[in-house]
Design an enzyme around this catalytic site. Structure first.
Site, mmCIF file in Angstrom:
data_model
loop_
_atom_site.group_PDB
_atom_site.id
_atom_site.type_symbol
_atom_site.label_atom_id
_atom_site.label_comp_id
_atom_site.label_asym_id
_atom_site.label_seq_id
_atom_site.Cartn_x
_atom_site.Cartn_y
_atom_site.Cartn_z
ATOM 1 N N GLY A 80 0.829 -1.194 0.000
ATOM 2 C CA GLY A 80 0.000 0.000 0.000
ATOM 3 C C GLY A 80 0.862 1.242 0.000
ATOM 4 O O GLY A 80 2.029 1.199 0.398
ATOM 5 N N SER A 81 0.310 2.363 -0.445
ATOM 6 C CA SER A 81 1.027 3.633 -0.333
ATOM 7 C C SER A 81 0.930 4.132 1.103
ATOM 8 O O SER A 81 0.252 3.536 1.932
ATOM 9 C CB SER A 81 0.436 4.655 -1.295
ATOM 10 N N GLY A 82 1.618 5.228 1.374
ATOM 11 C CA GLY A 82 1.575 5.803 2.712
ATOM 12 C C GLY A 82 2.813 5.500 3.526
ATOM 13 O O GLY A 82 2.947 5.956 4.652
ATOM 14 N N HIS A 83 3.736 4.713 2.940
ATOM 15 C CA HIS A 83 4.960 4.341 3.660
ATOM 16 C C HIS A 83 6.186 5.047 3.108
ATOM 17 O O HIS A 83 7.313 4.614 3.344
ATOM 18 C CB HIS A 83 5.186 2.832 3.574
ATOM 19 N N LYS A 87 5.731 -8.057 2.053
ATOM 20 C CA LYS A 87 5.530 -7.917 3.491
ATOM 21 C C LYS A 87 4.361 -8.813 3.892
ATOM 22 O O LYS A 87 3.382 -8.935 3.159
ATOM 23 C CB LYS A 87 5.254 -6.457 3.857
ATOM 24 N N ASP A 95 -1.221 -8.367 0.787
ATOM 25 C CA ASP A 95 0.008 -8.327 0.002
ATOM 26 C C ASP A 95 0.340 -9.702 -0.546
ATOM 27 O O ASP A 95 0.675 -9.862 -1.720
ATOM 28 C CB ASP A 95 1.179 -7.813 0.852
ATOM 29 N N HIS A 137 0.189 0.683 9.170
ATOM 30 C CA HIS A 137 -0.974 1.024 8.353
ATOM 31 C C HIS A 137 -1.971 1.873 9.107
ATOM 32 O O HIS A 137 -3.167 1.809 8.853
ATOM 33 C CB HIS A 137 -1.662 -0.241 7.844
#
Ligand code: ADP
Ligand code: ADP
Ligand code: MG
Ligand code: MG
Ligand code: MG
Ligand code: MG
Lengths: 330, 206, 330, 206
Positions: A53-56, A104, A109, A218
C-alpha cells in the site's frame, strides 16, 4: 484532515509523478500504472520487485535504484496493490534472470503478489518470492496470519539488492533475502494516529498521556495502549521485546535502524538511538551500521520503531555495498 | 433469473456498497486499517462502469465482476471477493437461467474459493462468518421445500447473526488478528460487506 | 505535548550524542559543547561553520561532512547558540586557511556569531562570514531586520562546502557563498504549529481549514493566515512570491528544494514537487537538480517550503560535486 | 549599595525571572518563537549559581553577570542583556558604593550598549521601549531632587507605560518584525523582561 494534497483520489499517482519529476535520473513511472522502475534497466541481473500500500514513503519507490529494488508497486493508501499492477512491474524489470518478489506479510500483500506471480509464470517469467515478517509485536503462531512485515523490510531490500547487483542467480538472491528475514526484528510505538486521505479521519484516538505499543505501519491500532514513557524507557521496552524473540549478546554484531513513522522529528529519533547504542554497548553487541530516519512511514503518524538485523560477514558485506536510491545512499 | 435481470442486481449491489462506504471504512478503522469501504467502493464502482459492456450471461457477468474486483479492490478483500465471484460464475458455466439450485452451487463455490485462498474457516472473524451461515441457512431452507424469497430472508438473518458473532470472537485471520484481545467487541468489516451484498439479493427477490 | 524525549532540558545534548553514536564515521561531538565537527578533519582547507537554534534537524549537524560543513553549533531549541559555543567550533575546525561562518539572518544568530568571530580574531584565527536571507515572505527593508535565513541555507552549505573542498581560499569560498545567497529564494506554509519541549505547548493555533503563510522555521506564526488550499494552488502561491522577488524565465536554470517542516510526510512533498516541476516546465526554466525531503525543519511542524536557486555554470558545478553528510549525499 | 547588598538584589532578579519564565515565554510565542522566558531563566539560573563566587564588587558582579548571560542565554536577548550588564558594570568601574548617580550612569551605559549592538532605537517594539522611558523618568525625577525610592517607582511606572506602548506599534526589530501588522496588540517580551528587572529593583529599594 489537513494535508498538502489536491484530491484524495489522486494522491498516489500525483506523488509518484512528483517522485519521477524529482529523480528522473534514478527512476521512472510506468505509464498508466502506479509502478516505479529503475531509470536505467540493468541487463543480465536478477530483478527485485517490492511494494505494498502507499503511505509508507519513501518506501517502496524510494528504494528503486542501483543496489536495491528494480521495481516498486504502489497500491492505494495502506491497501495492497492489485495483481495486474504487480504483474506489470515484473514484466518491466525482468532482465532474463528472473524476478524476486519481496512481500511484506499481510494477507492482502501475499494474495495479490502471489496472483501476480502466477500471471508472470504463465508468461514464462521466472518468479520467486520471500515474505518479510519482522514485527515482534505480534506473536508468531501457526494459527494466525503470523508476524507483519514492517521497517526491517528495508534491510531485506538492501541485502538482496546488493546480491543481485553482484550478478548472483535467483536462488542465491533469495537465500540472502531469507537470511536477512530470519535475522531481522522490529518493534515500534506511536504517539498519534494518521489519517488516510480518502478516509478523512484518524485511525485511532490517543489521550495526551498515552501511546500505542506494538503497532503496524498502516495506521492501525497497536497491540495495546500504554502510559507515555520517557524515550529511554521506550527503547528498553522495544529492545526487550526484540531480544526476547532473538536473543543476542557479547560478540554479536548488528545493524540498527531507528525508523520514524513520518510525523516525528529526526531529533527525537536520535534521542532514541542514543539509548539503543547504550544498550548495545552494555550487552557487548557491536553496532556495525546505524540508520536513523524516516525509512518506512505511516503517513504523518508520530512515533518510531527500532529494527535490529543480526549480521554475519556475508550480510555485513552486502549491507555495506553501494546503494544509490532516493531513500538510501551508501 | 437471466443475465439481464442479474445485471440489475449487480447494479444494486454496487449502489449499496457505495452507500456503506463510510460505514465499512469506519468498522475497518477500529480493528483494521480503515480502507475496506474505500476498497470495496472502488471495485464496485468499476464493476458498475463495466456492466453495460458485459455479456447477458450470469456466469460471464460473475466472472468479469470477479476479475474487475481483483484488479481494482486491492488489499485482502480484492483477491478474496474476486475469487468468490469468479468461482461462483464458473460453477454455473453455460446455464442461461439461474434459479435456487444455481444459487446454492454459486455460494458453495464462492465459499470454497475464499476458504482455500484465504486459508481460513469460520470462527476466525472474517467474511466467512457471514457467508457460511447464510449458505447453510439457505440450503436447509430450500431443502425443506420453502420458497426462494423466504429462504433468502432466512439466509440474511443467519448472516446477521454471523456478523453479531464476529463481535464476540478474537480475529485469527486478516489485520484484526494483530490486535489480539482488542478485536473483541467489534464486528468484522468483511463479514459486514458480505451481509450488505446478501441483503441486496434478499431485497431484490422480495 | 507528546514527544520521544527524556527531559526537555536534555533534548539538545542527547540528540547530538545520538547523532554521534549513529554516524561516528562522519562526525563527532566536541566534549562539553553542543558542537558537531567532521570526524576526519581535513587539513589545508578553508573550514565552514554554521549553526543556529536546535529544532531544525538534520540542520545543521546533518550537513557536517565531506563537501559541506566542518562544524555545526546547536543552540537550545530555536535559540541562537552562544558565542563561546561558536568560538569552540571555530577553534576546532580551523585548519590554517581560515573559517567562514554561514549565518542565518536573525538578530540572535548574527549577534552571537559576530561575537564569536571577534573572539576568534583575537586568537589570531582568520574568520569571515556570510548571512543567508532567502525568505521572501518578509519584504526586505533597510528599516527592519531584513529577510530571514531559512531552507535555502542548505544550498549555501553545499555550494560553499564544495568550493572549500576544492581547496579554494577564504575569499573565494565567501564569493560563491554570497553568489548562492544572492540567487536563492524560499517561501513556505505551515498546516500546524510545533511545540518547543521546554515551552510545552504549540506556538500558535490554526483552525481545521486554515494555514499559516510565509512563516519562518522557529515555530513562529507566519505573515498571515489563509484558508487551506489544494497543493497545486499552494505551490502557485509560493512560486508566485519567489518569482516576484527574483524574476526568471525561458532558458534560466535552477535547483529546487521542496523542504518539509518535519511533520509532513514526504509523499505530500512530492505532490508539491509535481506542481513545481509543471510550473518550471511551463516557464521554460530548466530544473537541473531537485531535492525533496526534510532538510531544514521546525520540529514536528506540518507544512512545506519551496526554495529556488538560480544557477550559473559555476553554481551548478559546485552543486553537483560529491557531498557525504547525514542530511545530503551526492 | 555595596557589593554584598547588590548580590542580594541580583538573587532576587534571578528569582523573579524564574517566576516569569512561563509568562515571558507565552508572550514570545505570540509574536516571537516562544523561548524568551526559557532563555532568560537559563541565563539567570546560571547567574544565581555563580553569585557566591563573584567578588563583592558591584562593577565586577555586573560584568560577570553580563558575561554569564552572553554565554548561557543565547538568542537575541543573550548578547543584548549581556552587553547591557557588562557596559553598566564598566561604567562604574572602581566604585565601592553605588548610589543614585551610579544608577544613572549604569542605565545610560546599558542603553547605549543595547542600542549600538542591536542597531535599534525606541519605538521599534524592543526592550528599549521600557528601558529608555524608565531611564528618562529616573533621571528627571532625581534631577528634581526627589528620593531614590520614589524615583524608582516613577521609573517603573514609565517602564509599564512603555510596555503598554509596545502593544500599539509594529515591530521593526527582532523576530516580531516578521509578523508586520500582526505584531500589533501584543506586548514585547523583551520590554516585559526589562520591566520585571526594574520592578525588582524598585521593590528592593522600597
Ligand atoms: N484470510 C482471510 N480469509 C477470509 N477473509 C479474510 C481473510 N483476511 C481478511 N479477510 C477479510 O477481509 C476484510 C478486510 O478487507 P480489507 O480491509 O479490504 O483488506 P485489508 O485487510 O488488506 O486492508 C476483513 O474484515 C475480513 O473479513
Ligand atoms: N535589535 C534589537 N534591539 C533591542 N532589543 C531587541 C532587538 N532584537 C530583539 N530584541 C529584544 O529581544 C527580545 C527577544 O528575545 P529572545 O526571545 O530571547 O530572542 P530571540 O528573538 O532570538 O528568540 C525581543 O522581545 C526584543 O525585546
Ligand atoms: Mg488495507
Ligand atoms: Mg483494511
Ligand atoms: Mg529564539
Ligand atoms: Mg524568542
Amino acid at each position: 484532515m489537513k494535508k498538502l494534497i489536491n484530491k484524495p483520489e489522486n494522491v498516489e499517482v500525483e506523488m509518484l509523478e512528483g517522485m519521477e519529476m524529482a529523480h528522473g535520473d534514478l527512476l521512472r513511472k510506468l505509464e498508466g500504472f502506479n509502478v516505479l522502475v529503475r531509470a536505467n534497466k540493468k541487463q543480465g541481473k536478477v530483478a527485485l520487485v517490492s511494494g505494498g500500500g502507499s503511505g509508507h514513503e519513501p518506501a517502496h519507490g524510494g528504494y528503486v535504484g542501483t543496489g536495491m529494488l528494480d521495481g516498486a508497486v504502489a497500491g492505494a493508501m495502506f491497501t495492497s496493490p492489485t495483481p495486474d499492477q504487480v504483474f506489470e512491474a515484473v514484466k518491466a524489470v525482468d532482465a532474463g534472470k528472473g524476478v524476486l518478489l519481496v512481500i511484506k506479510n499481510y494477507t492482502g500483500d501475499v494474495l495479490n503478489f502471489e496472483m501476480a506471480a502466477d500471471m508472470a509464470e504463465m508468461e514464462g517469467i521466472k518468479v520467486d518470492k520471500v515474505i518479510v515478517n519482522d514485527d515482534v509485536a505480534v506473536m508468531n503462531s501457526l494459527y494466525t496470519t503470523g508476524r507483519r512485515g514492517v521497517a526491517g523490510t528495508v534491510f531485506v531490500h538492501k541485502v538482496a539488492g546488493a546480491m543481485a547487483e553482484r550478478g548472483a542467480e535467483l536462488d542465491e538472491v533469495k537465500r540472502v533475502a531469507e537470511k536477512a528475514i530470519a535475522n531481522v526484528r522490529t518493534m515500534g510505538v506511536a504517539l498519534s494516529a494518521c489519517t488516510v486521505p480518502a478516509a478523512g479521519k484518524p485511525g485511532f484516538a490517543l489521550e495526551e498521556d498515552e501511546m500505542e505499543v506494538g503497532l503496524g505501519i498502516h495506521g492501525e491500532p497497536g497491540t495495546h495502549k500504554s502510559k507515555m514513557l520517557p524515550a529511554d524507557e521506550i527503547v528498553d521496552l522495544l529492545l526487550g521485546k526484540i531480544f526476547e524473540d532473538m536473543p543476542m549478546g557479547n560478540g554479536d554484531k548488528v545493524a540498527v535502524m531507528v525508523n520514524g513513522c513520518g510525523g516525528t522529528p529526526v531529533s527525537e529519533l536520535y534521542i532514541l538511538n542514543r539509548r539503543v547504542a547504550q544498550v548495545m554497548a552494555e550487552k557487548g553487541i557491536e553496532v556495525k551500521k546505524t540508520l536513523v530516519g524516516d525509512y518506512m512511514t505511516s503517513l504523518e503518524m508520530q512515533g518510531g520503531a527500532v529494527s535490529v538485523l543480526k549480521l554475519d560477514d556475508e550480510l555485513e558485506g552486502l549491507l555495506n555495498e553501494p546503494a544509490d536510491t532516493v531513500g538510501l545512499k551508501i | 433469473m437471466d443475465g439481464q435481470v442479474f445485471k440489475k442486481l449487480l447494479e444494486e449491489i454496487a449502489e449499496k456498497i457505495k452507500e456503506n462506504r463510510q460505514f465499512l471504512t469506519d468498522l475497518d478503522q477500529v480493528i483494521g486499517d480503515g480502507d475496506h469501504g474505500i476498497n470495496m467502493d472502488r471495485g464496485f464502482s468499476k464493476v458498475l462502469e463495466k456492466i453495460p459492456s458485459m455479456p447477458d450471461d450470469v456466469s460471464m457477468c460473475m466472472k468479469q465482476t470477479g476479475m474487475t474486483l481483483v484488479s481494482t479492490v486491492g488489499g485482502a478483500a480484492g483477491p478474496l471477493y474476486g475469487t468468490a465471484f469468479m468461482k461462483a460464475g464458473d460453477a454455473i458455466k453455460g446455464k442461461e437461467e439461474v434459479g435456487v439450485g444455481e444459487a446454492i452451487l454459486m455460494m458453495d463455490a464462492a465459499i470454497q474459493g475464499v476458504m482455500k485462498l484465504g486459508k481460513a474457516t469460520t470462527g476466525e472473524k472474517t467474511m466467512l462468518d457471514s457467508l457460511v451461515p447464510a449458505y447453510e441457512a439457505l440450503k436447509e431452507c430450500l431443502e425443506a421445500g420453502k420458497e426462494a424469497k423466504v429462504c433468502f430472508v432466512e439466509a440474511v438473518e443467519a448472516a446477521e447473526a454471523g456478523v453479531e458473532y464476529t463481535k464476540t470472537i478474537i480475529a485469527t485471520k486478516g489485520r484484526a488478528s494483530y490486535l489480539g484481545e482488542r478485536s473483541i467487541g467489534h464486528q468484522d468489516p468483511g463479514a459486514t460487506s458480505s451481509l450488505v451484498i446478501l441483503t441486496v439479493i434478499r431485497d431484490f427477490l422480495a
